[in-house]
Every structure is written in C-alpha cells, then in structure tokens.
Design a protein around this motif. Structure first.
Motif, PDB file in Angstrom:
ATOM      1  N   ASP A  39       0.823  -1.211   0.000  1.00  0.00           N
ATOM      2  CA  ASP A  39       0.000   0.000   0.000  1.00  0.00           C
ATOM      3  C   ASP A  39       0.857   1.260   0.000  1.00  0.00           C
ATOM      4  O   ASP A  39       0.476   2.279  -0.574  1.00  0.00           O
ATOM      5  CB  ASP A  39      -0.935   0.000   1.213  1.00  0.00           C
ATOM      6  CG  ASP A  39      -2.061  -1.016   1.080  1.00  0.00           C
ATOM      7  OD1 ASP A  39      -2.356  -1.398  -0.077  1.00  0.00           O
ATOM      8  OD2 ASP A  39      -2.623  -1.434   2.106  1.00  0.00           O
ATOM      9  N   ARG A  40       2.005   1.189   0.678  1.00  0.00           N
ATOM     10  CA  ARG A  40       2.906   2.345   0.679  1.00  0.00           C
ATOM     11  C   ARG A  40       3.417   2.637  -0.741  1.00  0.00           C
ATOM     12  O   ARG A  40       3.498   3.781  -1.160  1.00  0.00           O
ATOM     13  CB  ARG A  40       4.096   2.095   1.615  1.00  0.00           C
ATOM     14  CG  ARG A  40       3.749   2.156   3.105  1.00  0.00           C
ATOM     15  CD  ARG A  40       5.017   2.220   3.950  1.00  0.00           C
ATOM     16  NE  ARG A  40       4.711   2.234   5.366  1.00  0.00           N
ATOM     17  CZ  ARG A  40       4.717   1.171   6.157  1.00  0.00           C
ATOM     18  NH1 ARG A  40       5.012  -0.019   5.652  1.00  0.00           N
ATOM     19  NH2 ARG A  40       4.429   1.259   7.431  1.00  0.00           N
ATOM     20  N   TRP A  41       3.783   1.549  -1.457  1.00  0.00           N
ATOM     21  CA  TRP A  41       4.244   1.735  -2.828  1.00  0.00           C
ATOM     22  C   TRP A  41       3.132   2.273  -3.720  1.00  0.00           C
ATOM     23  O   TRP A  41       3.361   3.137  -4.573  1.00  0.00           O
ATOM     24  CB  TRP A  41       4.777   0.415  -3.385  1.00  0.00           C
ATOM     25  CG  TRP A  41       6.162   0.107  -2.925  1.00  0.00           C
ATOM     26  CD1 TRP A  41       6.548  -0.800  -1.974  1.00  0.00           C
ATOM     27  CD2 TRP A  41       7.367   0.723  -3.394  1.00  0.00           C
ATOM     28  NE1 TRP A  41       7.904  -0.785  -1.818  1.00  0.00           N
ATOM     29  CE2 TRP A  41       8.442   0.132  -2.682  1.00  0.00           C
ATOM     30  CE3 TRP A  41       7.647   1.706  -4.342  1.00  0.00           C
ATOM     31  CZ2 TRP A  41       9.763   0.496  -2.884  1.00  0.00           C
ATOM     32  CZ3 TRP A  41       8.971   2.072  -4.546  1.00  0.00           C
ATOM     33  CH2 TRP A  41      10.012   1.468  -3.827  1.00  0.00           C
ATOM     34  N   LYS A  42       1.908   1.758  -3.501  1.00  0.00           N
ATOM     35  CA  LYS A  42       0.778   2.267  -4.266  1.00  0.00           C
ATOM     36  C   LYS A  42       0.546   3.741  -3.965  1.00  0.00           C
ATOM     37  O   LYS A  42       0.261   4.542  -4.861  1.00  0.00           O
ATOM     38  CB  LYS A  42      -0.479   1.464  -3.936  1.00  0.00           C
ATOM     39  CG  LYS A  42      -0.468   0.043  -4.486  1.00  0.00           C
ATOM     40  CD  LYS A  42      -1.736  -0.692  -4.098  1.00  0.00           C
ATOM     41  CE  LYS A  42      -1.722  -2.136  -4.596  1.00  0.00           C
ATOM     42  NZ  LYS A  42      -2.937  -2.880  -4.156  1.00  0.00           N
ATOM     43  N   GLY A  43       0.671   4.094  -2.681  1.00  0.00           N
ATOM     44  CA  GLY A  43       0.495   5.490  -2.304  1.00  0.00           C
ATOM     45  C   GLY A  43       1.550   6.391  -2.917  1.00  0.00           C
ATOM     46  O   GLY A  43       1.259   7.505  -3.360  1.00  0.00           O
ATOM     47  N   MET A  44       2.814   5.894  -2.965  1.00  0.00           N
ATOM     48  CA  MET A  44       3.889   6.670  -3.556  1.00  0.00           C
ATOM     49  C   MET A  44       3.643   6.892  -5.047  1.00  0.00           C
ATOM     50  O   MET A  44       3.799   8.006  -5.559  1.00  0.00           O
ATOM     51  CB  MET A  44       5.226   5.961  -3.348  1.00  0.00           C
ATOM     52  CG  MET A  44       6.420   6.774  -3.834  1.00  0.00           C
ATOM     53  SD  MET A  44       7.984   5.882  -3.689  1.00  0.00           S
ATOM     54  CE  MET A  44       7.814   4.743  -5.071  1.00  0.00           C
ATOM     55  N   LEU A  45       3.230   5.826  -5.752  1.00  0.00           N
ATOM     56  CA  LEU A  45       2.943   5.960  -7.177  1.00  0.00           C
ATOM     57  C   LEU A  45       1.761   6.892  -7.419  1.00  0.00           C
ATOM     58  O   LEU A  45       1.756   7.666  -8.374  1.00  0.00           O
ATOM     59  CB  LEU A  45       2.654   4.577  -7.781  1.00  0.00           C
ATOM     60  CG  LEU A  45       3.844   3.620  -7.855  1.00  0.00           C
ATOM     61  CD1 LEU A  45       3.382   2.245  -8.345  1.00  0.00           C
ATOM     62  CD2 LEU A  45       4.931   4.164  -8.770  1.00  0.00           C
ATOM     63  N   SER A  46       0.771   6.818  -6.520  1.00  0.00           N
ATOM     64  CA  SER A  46      -0.372   7.719  -6.629  1.00  0.00           C
ATOM     65  C   SER A  46       0.065   9.175  -6.455  1.00  0.00           C
ATOM     66  O   SER A  46      -0.395  10.063  -7.182  1.00  0.00           O
ATOM     67  CB  SER A  46      -1.427   7.354  -5.580  1.00  0.00           C
ATOM     68  OG  SER A  46      -2.496   8.273  -5.608  1.00  0.00           O
ATOM     69  N   ASP A  47       0.982   9.415  -5.477  1.00  0.00           N
ATOM     70  CA  ASP A  47       1.500  10.766  -5.267  1.00  0.00           C
ATOM     71  C   ASP A  47       2.242  11.272  -6.505  1.00  0.00           C
ATOM     72  O   ASP A  47       2.111  12.428  -6.909  1.00  0.00           O
ATOM     73  CB  ASP A  47       2.458  10.786  -4.063  1.00  0.00           C
ATOM     74  CG  ASP A  47       1.710  10.698  -2.740  1.00  0.00           C
ATOM     75  OD1 ASP A  47       0.490  10.920  -2.747  1.00  0.00           O
ATOM     76  OD2 ASP A  47       2.351  10.397  -1.720  1.00  0.00           O
ATOM     77  N   ILE A  48       3.043  10.379  -7.101  1.00  0.00           N
ATOM     78  CA  ILE A  48       3.818  10.757  -8.285  1.00  0.00           C
ATOM     79  C   ILE A  48       2.889  11.178  -9.416  1.00  0.00           C
ATOM     80  O   ILE A  48       3.093  12.207 -10.068  1.00  0.00           O
ATOM     81  CB  ILE A  48       4.723   9.592  -8.724  1.00  0.00           C
ATOM     82  CG1 ILE A  48       5.839   9.374  -7.689  1.00  0.00           C
ATOM     83  CG2 ILE A  48       5.317   9.851 -10.104  1.00  0.00           C
ATOM     84  CD1 ILE A  48       6.670   8.134  -7.944  1.00  0.00           C
ATOM     85  N   LEU A  49       1.843  10.374  -9.659  1.00  0.00           N
ATOM     86  CA  LEU A  49       0.903  10.694 -10.734  1.00  0.00           C
ATOM     87  C   LEU A  49       0.132  11.969 -10.438  1.00  0.00           C
ATOM     88  O   LEU A  49      -0.093  12.800 -11.323  1.00  0.00           O
ATOM     89  CB  LEU A  49      -0.062   9.520 -10.941  1.00  0.00           C
ATOM     90  CG  LEU A  49       0.559   8.234 -11.503  1.00  0.00           C
ATOM     91  CD1 LEU A  49      -0.477   7.114 -11.527  1.00  0.00           C
ATOM     92  CD2 LEU A  49       1.120   8.466 -12.897  1.00  0.00           C
ATOM     93  N   THR A  50      -0.273  12.130  -9.168  1.00  0.00           N
ATOM     94  CA  THR A  50      -1.014  13.331  -8.778  1.00  0.00           C
ATOM     95  C   THR A  50      -0.167  14.582  -8.957  1.00  0.00           C
ATOM     96  O   THR A  50      -0.619  15.598  -9.492  1.00  0.00           O
ATOM     97  CB  THR A  50      -1.481  13.222  -7.319  1.00  0.00           C
ATOM     98  OG1 THR A  50      -2.319  12.072  -7.176  1.00  0.00           O
ATOM     99  CG2 THR A  50      -2.254  14.474  -6.902  1.00  0.00           C
ATOM    100  N   ASN A  51       1.110  14.519  -8.501  1.00  0.00           N
ATOM    101  CA  ASN A  51       2.007  15.663  -8.647  1.00  0.00           C
ATOM    102  C   ASN A  51       2.208  16.017 -10.111  1.00  0.00           C
ATOM    103  O   ASN A  51       2.228  17.190 -10.493  1.00  0.00           O
ATOM    104  CB  ASN A  51       3.363  15.348  -8.005  1.00  0.00           C
ATOM    105  CG  ASN A  51       3.291  15.303  -6.494  1.00  0.00           C
ATOM    106  OD1 ASN A  51       2.315  15.746  -5.901  1.00  0.00           O
ATOM    107  ND2 ASN A  51       4.309  14.747  -5.866  1.00  0.00           N
ATOM    108  N   SER A  52       2.367  14.992 -10.945  1.00  0.00           N
ATOM    109  CA  SER A  52       2.578  15.226 -12.372  1.00  0.00           C
ATOM    110  C   SER A  52       1.359  15.894 -13.005  1.00  0.00           C
ATOM    111  O   SER A  52       1.486  16.810 -13.819  1.00  0.00           O
ATOM    112  CB  SER A  52       2.877  13.905 -13.077  1.00  0.00           C
ATOM    113  OG  SER A  52       4.003  13.275 -12.507  1.00  0.00           O
ATOM    114  N   GLN A  53       0.160  15.437 -12.631  1.00  0.00           N
ATOM    115  CA  GLN A  53      -1.059  16.027 -13.172  1.00  0.00           C
ATOM    116  C   GLN A  53      -1.198  17.491 -12.768  1.00  0.00           C
ATOM    117  O   GLN A  53      -1.591  18.340 -13.575  1.00  0.00           O
ATOM    118  CB  GLN A  53      -2.273  15.230 -12.697  1.00  0.00           C
ATOM    119  CG  GLN A  53      -2.369  13.839 -13.312  1.00  0.00           C
ATOM    120  CD  GLN A  53      -3.470  13.007 -12.676  1.00  0.00           C
ATOM    121  OE1 GLN A  53      -4.115  13.432 -11.711  1.00  0.00           O
ATOM    122  NE2 GLN A  53      -3.695  11.808 -13.201  1.00  0.00           N
TER     123      GLN A  53
END
Length: 560
Positions: A321-335
């Motif tokens: 879940d931590r990795w999923k959260g990190m990837l979600s943060d990366i995509l959100t920041n990029s958007q």
C-alpha cells in the motif's frame, strides 16, 4: 493559517486535536491545530532572542535558526553534489579527442556519445524527482550519488563503444535525479533574504566542477600513464574518468550527516521531526541548547493543511500500500504541474530550459574539440588564419577526421590550457551573480546572459584564428554560466513545495533534451553545413531567455 502544536494530543488515539478558529472540530491530521500567529516580542534584525516567538510559519522558523555553520556545511555538501554532476557531464568533452582511436569515433558517433548521458538524465530526472517528492530528498540523493559513482567506474573499464554507451546512459540516469533534487533540497533550508545569493553560490560550484575537470584532464590525459595488454586497455583517459568518480563517492557519505528537508517533512505531516531539525540547525548555528530555540509551534498555510490531511500516517499500512500510495503521489504531482494555475509556469520553464541548454551544452561540450581542430590546423599551416568552418573542412577532408588518415589521438597541452581558460572565465561572472542576484533579480541576469551569449554564438562564425576563438568562447562561457545560476534560482522558486522536485525534474528533462538535440545537431551540421549551428543556437538562446519575463518575480519572496 494553522498552527502545529506538538503538545495538544488526544489522549485516546494519540492524534492531535484540530480546532477551527470558530471552535468547530476538524478531522484529525498530524499535529495541526487552527489558530493565529502569536509573538511576544520582535527581535531586532539579525538577532534571535530567546522567547521572542512562540509560534511561527516556516519562513520565520528557518530565519530564527540563525545563519551559520550548519548552512555553510550544507552549502559545501550540496555544492559538491553539483560539482560532481558537472564533472561527469563535461568530462566527456575531454575524452572525445582522446578516445577516438580506442572507441573508433567519428564526428557523428562523438555527437551520440556526448548525447547519451543526457538521454539517461531525461529518463532519470522525472523518475527521481517524483520519488523525492514522495519519499524524501535526502534518501534519494544518497542513492543516486552512489549509483552515479559506480557507473563511472564501470564505464572506465568498458572496452567497446557499445558497452561504454550503456554505462554512460546509466550514469546519466543517476545524474538526472541529482539536479532537480539537490536544488529543491538546498532551497528549502534557505531564508528568503539569502535564498537568491546562496542558490547563486551553489551554482558557482558548477564552475568549480568545470575548473577541476579541466585541470584534472590536463594533468592526467597527456601523461600517457596506464596499462596496456593485447586483451585489455586501461590508458590515461580511463584513469581520468576513474578519478572523476571520487567526488560522487565522497558526497554520498557526506549526505548521511545532513537532515531531511523540514519543508518536505511538513508536507508529509511530520511536524515533530521538522521541529527537531529546526532545533538542531539553531543549536549548530548559535551554539545554544536546542531547547532554547524560540519557536514552540509551527504555523502552516491552508493549502499545506489539505496536503497533510491526505498523508496521515497509519501503523497498519502494508508495504504494498505504501508503494501504491507513492505511485499515486507521483501521478497526482505530475497532473497538477499541467493544470492551472501551475500550467503556465511549467510550460515556460520547459521552454526556457530546452532553449538555454541547447546553447549551454550544445556548444560548451564541443569547445575542447574545436580547440583541438584549431591546433591541428595551426600545426599543418603555421601562421595561416582560418574560420571555424575552414578549420573543420580541413580536418574532415585532410586531417585526422578524414577517411584515409591514420587515427591519431595525441592532444597538445595547449588544448587543455585553452579549455581551462574558458571555464575559468566563468569565475568572475559567478561572483557577480552571488553578489547581485538578490538585488538585480533573476530575470535581469537571465535576459542579459541569454542575449549576450547569443551574440557570442553569432561571433563564432566570424573568428579567424585560435586567439579570437578563445576570446569568444571565454566570453560565452562567462555570461552563460551567470545565466545558468539565475535560471536555477528562478525555476527552483516558482513551484510550490509539494511539487518542487517534480517541477524542477520536468524542467530538467527539457534541459537534457536540449543537450541531446544540441549535440546531435552540431555533430550533424558542423561537418556538413558549418554556419548553421552557431546561428541556430543564437536564435534559441535569445528567444528562450525573453520568455522569463512572463514568470513571476521570486526575488526575496517566500517559498510557496
């Protein structure tokens, strides 16, 4: 505005109570409570009085830590990260003339060898910058510094062009994260009154890297030292490359002695850790006990409160879940970078970095090769004047680059001396940038630099001897180095904290793309249609620099 009160915790669940200014209960986050900024007494400028401030926002909190030993050690370490990065990039310009026989290089393959590190940097910049906005600046910097050093060592042992290209690509992938992350990390420790001058000071370490790598190349490459056997070759240019890895190993160790960015920790909801770092900085700078630090509660803005609320830690979160959260943060920041109101800043930043670095790396990395070609022409035609295009035509048709000539990788010492003079010319301009960045402003230096360096690029077409070529190249190096400092300051400051490393990383991707295209275009056109590269570079530098006028003024302004 909200205040972080480490002492007001709920006795049942360990969280801090969050109350609005109207008394209503808010959803629990991490140590955040609504309130107003309260001060008991205002210290005189330059003073930090015990008990002066009970509550402070980030800018006041970092200001009240004082400015001293911690910040100078930080400057040294972060500066050497930039030094090692520049050494690794520019080292290739000295290797090209030396390795042309070992690796069977033509002008075209030299262009690709110059460019491969930028291709790796493009791949690494976005990935590492996004990870740094999710897991932290310090961890990422340590990993990429060590990875960078290992790849340099491996490339020095490579015996083929293809294997050398592979390790240079991996070297670039590591370096790609160094630029955006180190600038974000360093800026987030600086008070707004000193940020511009200190960012300019750190940019001067790029010049230090240029000076060091030029001096090292002059000392090592012409010496002829090395090991030779029928199956394995480790000659002087490989030893030079090996020595270039030493700074990366050193900074990987030195970074372990620095803390994480307190600004980043606040965006993650770790206000207790941020307060401990402020206290540590205060104690290091002043020599007073950490508990004497006058700030007891941190005040952060409402935008950060929302961000913190999204990042509330949980003891039950799995690693997956931590990795999923990190990837979600990366995509959100990029958007968010490509959505209003940040979109305009992102597009302008990308364009400026792209055009600027076509000139910066496109020409700078070819200067030693041009010096070598002028030296070859002067040896064959003593006292005869010739333009850059005349010299290039001779080298390609009758010199070492011609199809029928035997390969010769010997280089005269004058080539290294001229390269050293060129990079040394950037020292005075860096001093001026340090002293004037917070007075004249980022935009002034960037526009002046791009316009003047564009004129220098045009003048390169009209030089007719080695001396004129050296003067024009030296002036170009000086003014574009000054602009590089201004661009680094401006791009670092226009993005908000939770998007800063990602935003700078995206800008760096554009910069590396500029470096790739600049080197390939020059390699392709220099031998085929010589006048084109200088005029293309001039137009892009001048046009791109003027775009900075559409960015906000960040001089002496708080970090958003």
């Amino acid at each position: 505005m909200v205040e972080v009160d480490p002492g007001s915790r709920d006795g049942n669940d360990g969280h801090v109570n969050h109350k609005g200014s109207n008394g209503r209960q808010c959803h629990p986050s991490t140590e955040i409570e609504l309130g107003d900024v309260k001060t008991t007494k205002t210290a005189l400028p330059g003073e930090v009085e015990k008990g002066s401030f009970e509550k402070a926002d980030f800018e006041k909190a970092i200001e009240l830590t004082g400015y001293g030993r911690f910040h100078y050690f930080l400057l040294m370490v972060c500066g050497f990260v930039s030094t090692s990065e520049e050494m690794d990039v520019i080292s290739m310009s000295f290797i090209l003339p030396s390795a042309q026989c070992d690796l069977h290089l033509s002008t075209h393959t030299k262009g690709w060898l110059n460019s491969i590190i930028f291709i790796g940097m493009m791949a690494g910049a976005y990935a590492w910058g996004s990870v740094a906005d999710s897991v932290g600046r310090k961890k990422v910097l340590i990993v990429i510094s060590f990875m960078n050093a290992v790849c340099i060592v491996a490339s020095s042992f490579s015996q083929s062009y293809e294997l050398f290209m592979l390790f240079r690509f991996l070297n670039g992938a590591a370096l790609g994260g160094s630029g955006p992350v180190i600038w974000s990390y360093f800026a987030e420790f600086q008070p707004k009154q000193k940020r511009g001058s200190m960012l300019s000071f750190m940019a001067a370490f790029w010049t230090l890297g240029n000076l060091f790598v030029a001096s090292l190349a002059w000392l090592v490459i012409p010496s002829g030292i090395g090991y030779h056997s029928p199956t394995f070759l480790y000659n002087s240019w490989r030893i030079f490359l090996l020595l270039c890895s030493v700074p990366s190993f050193l900074v990987a160790g030195l970074l372990c002695f620095l803390p994480e960015s307190p600004k980043f920790l606040l965006t993650q909801g770790h206000s207790d850790q941020a307060m401990e770092i402020f206290q540590h900085i205060y104690a290091t700078n002043t020599g007073n006990p950490p508990e004497d630090y006058p700030v007891k509660e941190l005040v952060i803005d409402d935008v950060l409160v929302v961000d913190v609320g999204k990042r509330e830690p949980s003891l039950k979160v799995s690693q997956a879940d931590r990795w999923k959260g990190m990837l979600s943060d990366i995509l959100t920041n990029s958007q968010q970078l490509f959505m209003p109101p940040i979109l305009r800043f992102t597009l302008i930043s990308i364009t400026i970095n792209f055009t600027f670095h076509i000139g910066y790396y496109g020409l700078m990395m070819w200067f030693p090769e041009l010096f070598h070609r002028f030296d070859e022409f002067s040896t064959a035609h003593p006292g005869r004047e010739a333009s850059v295009c005349d010299v290039t035509r001779f080298v390609v048709t009758n010199g070492t680059q011609s199809e029928h000539s035997a390969c010769d990788d010997s280089i005269q010492g004058s080539v290294f001396m001229e390269s050293l003079i060129t990079v040394a010319s950037a020292v005075p301009s860096n001093i001026i940038a340090v002293l004037g960045m917070d007075h004249l402003g980022r935009k002034f230096f960037l526009v002046f630099s791009t316009f003047t360096s564009g004129l220098c690029a045009i003048c390169m077409f009209f030089v007719y001897n080695k001396q004129n070529n050296l003067i024009v190249n030296a002036v170009f190096s000086s003014v574009i180095s000054c602009g590089n400092a201004a661009l680094d300051c401006l791009i670092t400051e226009i993005f908000p904290t939770h998007l800063r490393a990602t935003g700078v990383a995206v800008s760096m991707v554009a910069a590396r793309l500029g470096g790739i295209i600049g080197n390939i275009v020059i390699a392709t056109l220099l031998d085929v249609y010589c006048p084109a590269p200088t005029f293309i570079v001039a137009a892009l530098l001048i046009g791109g620099g003027l775009l900075c006028l559409f960015l906000p003024n960040t001089t002496r302004e708080p970090l958003s």
